[in-house]
Design an enzyme around this catalytic site. Structure first.
Site, PDB file in Angstrom:
ATOM      1  CD  GLU A   8      -6.141   3.225   6.847  1.00  9.16           C
ATOM      2  OE1 GLU A   8      -6.277   3.038   8.061  1.00  9.16           O
ATOM      3  OE2 GLU A   8      -5.519   2.432   6.105  1.00  9.16           O
ATOM      4  CG  HIS A  55      -5.796   0.511  12.716  1.00  7.65           C
ATOM      5  ND1 HIS A  55      -6.591   1.632  12.662  1.00  7.65           N
ATOM      6  CD2 HIS A  55      -5.239   0.395  11.492  1.00  7.65           C
ATOM      7  CE1 HIS A  55      -6.514   2.160  11.456  1.00  7.65           C
ATOM      8  NE2 HIS A  55      -5.687   1.435  10.717  1.00  7.65           N
ATOM      9  CD  GLU A  56      -2.575  -2.026  10.698  1.00  8.64           C
ATOM     10  OE1 GLU A  56      -3.117  -2.205   9.590  1.00  8.64           O
ATOM     11  OE2 GLU A  56      -2.186  -0.899  11.080  1.00  8.64           O
ATOM     12  CB  ALA A  82       0.996  -2.155  11.581  1.00  9.15           C
ATOM     13  CD  GLU A  88      -2.860   1.236   2.372  1.00 11.46           C
ATOM     14  OE1 GLU A  88      -2.707   0.431   3.303  1.00 11.46           O
ATOM     15  OE2 GLU A  88      -3.731   2.102   2.354  1.00 11.46           O
TER      16      GLU A  88
HETATM   17  N1  TRP Z   1      -2.895   0.890   5.789  1.00  8.37           N
HETATM   18  C1  TRP Z   1      -1.962   1.054   6.873  1.00  8.37           C
HETATM   19  C2  TRP Z   1      -2.803   1.326   8.112  1.00  8.37           C
HETATM   20  O1  TRP Z   1      -3.244   0.448   8.748  1.00  8.37           O
HETATM   21  C3  TRP Z   1      -0.972   2.132   6.759  1.00  8.37           C
HETATM   22  C4  TRP Z   1      -0.100   2.264   5.561  1.00  8.37           C
HETATM   23  C5  TRP Z   1      -0.382   2.886   4.417  1.00  8.37           C
HETATM   24  C6  TRP Z   1       1.249   1.922   5.450  1.00  8.37           C
HETATM   25  N2  TRP Z   1       0.710   2.961   3.617  1.00  8.37           N
HETATM   26  C7  TRP Z   1       1.725   2.390   4.231  1.00  8.37           C
HETATM   27  C8  TRP Z   1       2.097   1.272   6.290  1.00  8.37           C
HETATM   28  C9  TRP Z   1       3.035   2.251   3.843  1.00  8.37           C
HETATM   29  C10 TRP Z   1       3.426   1.117   5.898  1.00  8.37           C
HETATM   30  C11 TRP Z   1       3.896   1.625   4.695  1.00  8.37           C
HETATM   31  O2  TRP Z   1      -3.124   2.397   8.446  1.00  8.37           O
HETATM   32 ZN    ZN Z   2      -5.335   1.570   8.733  1.00 10.02          ZN
END
Ligand code: TRP
Ligand code: ZN
Length: 878
Positions: A327, A304-305, A269, A127
């Site tokens: 989010e 959260h994750e 994370a 991501e």
């Molecule tokens: N989606 C992740 C979260 O739980 C965060 C995230 C987005 C991320 N981009 C990232 C983590 C790049 C590490 C590197 O919020």
């Molecule tokens: Zn998130």
């Protein structure tokens, strides 16, 4: 790819992909420098796309080895390839298979996006758009595929091989020292949720049976030798799973759930399907190395994750403009989880502190953007407090508006209507409209409009009619007079000298909530026997600033008598803010105000400190320097803020001295009590340490003595670090000796040394710039590790307002230099660091000029990454 003027992506330009990928079969042969990826993609034209459109697969820094269509090598004339794209101008009009082989060097990947190595462990971060650094792909979240992944690696160096979904088979590769594992994920997912891990890792595990009767193996993987530090995270996974079943009716949907901790990670994370990858800071915990705040953060981020499995994975985002859909919603869910695991009022206060510290300034500065942005140059720069924290506040307001039962029904509807799809904010709101029959189109404006609204309130008591009238007026910074008003839920009540008033009522208030929908509105309470104090925005029911002319005495009545914990805390904060801002503005009226506040706090402590130490600790903690800057809003002088805050801490410390010493003794755990990170024990430590801070401000000698004794006797990191933080504010040999002893004791503990870096970077003294420069060459510091960078430079830029904002610009120069150095290897983290400049326009003139000059020097540097170019551009032009 480096580019000077990044192209802008716009929400309005969204159109569905011309092609879809139903299945992905990956064969990944891991090698430190020459990893080979073979991807077999089952492609077909998208009925919702343009017929006959070319196939353009995204890439980033890729090297193509081979490409075949339905098993036949593609003729050179049939495709074009670049590191950033693989284009087939005339692809088949029916389903076909594309087989693509690429190679990459995980060891050279310093951006920590795509496939990289962290301390020898292979891991991925996809991501938002990292999958295109692994193979050419339609790297957009509305292209969802079923993945099967075969991972192969050298057996001795890389014994553990993990992928998304369920393990299918594993074994040695005959005739070599290599082995393999195959993973299959039956749930269609976007590429950003892909992950793999390979390395030498220890494991702790536990089984869980879901409410649907599915047996799930939960496991946490950490560096060899650290398994004992993974137990807390594993237990948090189990609590999260159970809570999501009980509170949201959501069960887990695979046979295994794996969490892996790695030491080099760009953010906190990542929720990859069935394989969450964590910054090890948010997994590893032991009493000796982790503070109470660390334990709380681990619990919250694990949750959260995990919660993303439904809010993000089962229902994902159509495009990155919808980021808040996963989010904001998932932050709301993790906040509710933590509130249930801990103390609701205390947690809510923490949430609001975070919102005000990070989101309010963002919303008031050049980087302000709507919770759902309408355009971006670099999506990685939109993982912001606005998208996450304000996004969560919108979900919370929705629940406040429609009530808990309808909220749960709407969530069920959202999950069932959108399961397995890539959704939008409109889809989310539609589910709540369906179950309530309400029109939420005006509420939706919260997603569209940047800026923190203001609500001005005035109260009028009519002693003869026994009525109390509250008049409200809402405004939004930068919004014209004709801008449509927002829908603002205001939870409220009236308080008298003895406590909440139960009799008075108003037809406009239901379930304790008044909804302000017009620019101006008012309501009247009947049967009000005596002039009340209004308790407004209880529980911080909307993310707004409130202007109301309440004097200190009225606010201190709220501290004493309100039934709403958040507003009791808020009342003390407002009084402290008023006293300090008056001092800063030279209205030297601080004296009597501070005495009255101290007296009220004294009575509060006597009555309640031992009943709820965690809450008392929050009441004793003065608004931060950032809170004061936010309150002042313009021509900010960080030195004046620091002095005013120190003065009030001194004065409270002096007035409350005896009580604070007594309280510290009263909440001290008897020697030999085993450490527990639970909220109650943590609350007692918080109160002791809040008291220590005030004692040390008023009486540095006593503070030094107590801090040293506390460090010497500490059985846990919370107390040890609080002692050190107290000393950090008291210059002298003792401080330096304790800092040195701490570094020696934890020489082999990078995550603990991060705390040591952070404390020193936050020292509010002229020597700090030099100290930070020295620490940059400390053997434990590494520009390649985001945690180290954030601890030293992030702490300096974001937690040291007086020194970062030095009048001579030396603080800006330090951060600017670091940003430029880091930008060459890790642009994402460099861009984050840049956000320290986010409030430069609100500073007083000299500092403003110096900050602007630093920003202009950065902008003038050749070869900036898109990430940093975007932040610096918006900081200067926004
Ligand atoms: N989606 C992740 C979260 O739980 C965060 C995230 C987005 C991320 N981009 C990232 C983590 C790049 C590490 C590197 O919020
Ligand atoms: Zn998130």
């Amino acid at each position: 790819m480096r580019t000077e003027t990044p192209p802008t992506v716009r929400l309005d330009d969204y159109r569905p992909s011309d092609h879809l990928i139903d299945r992905v079969e990956l064969d990944i042969r891991l090698d430190p420098h020459d990893t080979r990826v073979t991807a077999r993609l089952a492609l077909r034209p998208n009925p919702a796309g343009r017929p006959g459109a070319p196939l353009i697969l995204d890439g980033d820094d890729l090297r193509l080895v081979a490409v075949a269509l339905d098993g036949q090598p593609l003729a050179p004339a049939a495709f074009r390839v670049a590191p950033s794209a693989l284009t087939i101008p005339a692809p088949p009009q029916e389903p076909f298979t594309l087989t693509i082989e690429t190679c990459l060097d995980p060891t050279a990947n310093t951006r920590l996006m795509g496939l990289y190595r962290s301390n020898g462990v292979y891991c991925t971060q996809c991501e938002a758009d990292g999958f295109r650094r692994i193979t050419y792909f339609l790297d957009r979240p509305d292209v969802m595929s079923v993945y099967t992944t075969r991972i192969e690696a050298q057996g001795r160096e890389t014994p553990v091989l993990l992928g998304n979904g369920n393990p299918v088979e594993a074994g040695p590769v005959e005739g070599s020292d290599r082995h393999y594992a195959v993973w299959h994920d039956p749930h269609p997912k976007p590429a950003y949720l892909f992950a793999l891990v390979g390395g030498r890792l220890d494991r702790v595990a536990k089984s869980f049976t879901t409410m649907e009767g599915r047996a799930v193996e939960l496991a946490v993987y950490v560096e060899p030798g650290k398994a004992a530090r993974a137990d807390y995270a594993l237990a948090a996974v189990e609590r999260s799973m159970l809570w999501d079943e009980q509170v949201f009716g959501r069960a887990y949907d695979l046979d295994v759930f794996n969490v892996v901790a790695v030491s080099d990670f760009n953010m906190g994370a990542m929720e990859n399907k069935g394989l969450n990858i964590f910054n090890d800071k948010y997994v590893l915990a032991s009493p000796e190395t982790a503070t109470d705040a660390d334990y709380a953060a681990i619990e919250a981020i694990i949750a959260h994750e995990y919660f993303h499995n439904w809010s993000g994975n089962r229902v994902t985002c159509r495009d990155w403009f919808q980021l808040c859909l996963k989010e904001g919603l998932t932050v709301f869910r993790d906040q509710e989880f933590s509130s249930d695991m801990r103390s609701r009022d205390v947690h809510r206060i923490g949430e609001v502190r975070t919102l005000r510290a990070r989101q309010f300034p963002e919303d008031a500065g050049p980087l302000a953007h709507p919770v759902r942005p309408t355009q971006y140059a670099e999506i990685n720069n939109f993982y912001t407090a606005t998208v996450y924290e304000k996004g969560a506040e919108i979900v919370r307001m929705l629940r406040t508006l429609i009530g808990e039962a309808d909220f749960r029904a709407g969530m069920d509807r959202y999950f069932s209507d959108n399961d397995g799809t890539a959704a939008t904010v409109e889809d989310f709101l539609r589910a709540f409209e369906a179950v309530t029959g309400r029109d939420l189109s005006r509420f939706a404006a919260w997603y569209e409009r940047p800026g923190t609204p203001r609500v001005a309130v005035s109260g009028t008591y009519d002693a003869i009619a026994k009525t109390y009238r509250l008049a409200f007026r809402q405004t939004r910074p930068g919004a014209g007079a004709d801008a449509p008003p927002l829908v603002i839920p205001i939870r409220l009540g009236l308080v008298g000298a003895e406590g909440p008033m139960q009799g008075p009522a108003s037809a406009r208030v239901s379930r304790g909530v008044f909804v302000l929908e017009a620019a101006e509105d008012s309501l009247t309470f009947e049967n009000v026997e005596a002039e009340p104090v209004p308790s407004l925005f209880r529980g911080f029911s909307a993310p707004v600033r409130v202007d109301i002319a309440l004097d200190d005495a009225a606010r201190l009545t709220l501290l004493r008598c309100d039934e709403d914990g958040f507003n009791r805390w808020e009342a003390a904060q407002r009084v402290a803010l008023r006293i300090m801002t008056a001092a800063i503005r030279g209205e030297a009226e601080g004296g009597p105000g501070a005495e009255a506040l101290a007296a009220a706090l004294g009575r509060f402590l006597d009555a309640e400190a031992l009943r709820d130490p965690a809450f008392a600790a929050l009441v004793l903690s003065l608004p931060s320097e950032g809170d004061l800057a936010d309150e002042i809003g313009a021509e900010i002088d960080p030195d004046a803020i620091f002095r005013a805050r120190l003065d009030l801490r001194r004065s409270l410390g002096a007035h409350l001295g005896e009580r604070l010493h007594a309280l510290r003794a009263a909440v001290e755990e008897p020697a030999g009590t085993p450490f527990s990170p639970d909220a109650t024990s943590a609350g007692r430590r918080a109160l002791r340490n809040a008291a220590l801070d005030l004692i040390a401000a008023a009486d540095p000698e006593a503070g030094t003595r107590l801090a040293r004794a506390q460090i010497a006797a500490a059985t846990n990191m919370t107390d040890r670090l609080a002692g050190l933080a107290t000393l950090a504010l008291l210059p002298g040999e003792i401080r330096e000796a304790e800092l040195a002893a701490f570094a020696e004791r934890y020489a082999d503990e990078p995550l603990v040394l991060d705390k040591w870096f952070a404390i020193q970077a936050a020292i509010p003294e002229a020597g700090t710039v030099e100290r930070v420069r020295r620490l940059q060459s400390h053997p434990a510091f590494a520009m390649t590790n985001p945690n180290r960078v954030r601890s030293l430079l992030g702490s300096f830029g974001l937690a040291n307002p007086t020194q970062f904002n030095r009048v001579d610009g030396a603080g800006y120069a330090l951060v600017a230099e670091t940003v430029l150095t880091l930008d060459r290897t890790n642009p994402q983290v460099a861009a984050r660091l840049m956000t320290a400049f986010g409030s430069w326009r609100r500073l007083e003139g000299g500092r403003r000029d110096a900050a602007e000059a630093a920003l202009r020097r950065i902008r003038a540097t050749a070869g900036l990454s898109r990430d940093v170019a975007d932040i610096v551009g918006r900081s200067l032009d926004g």
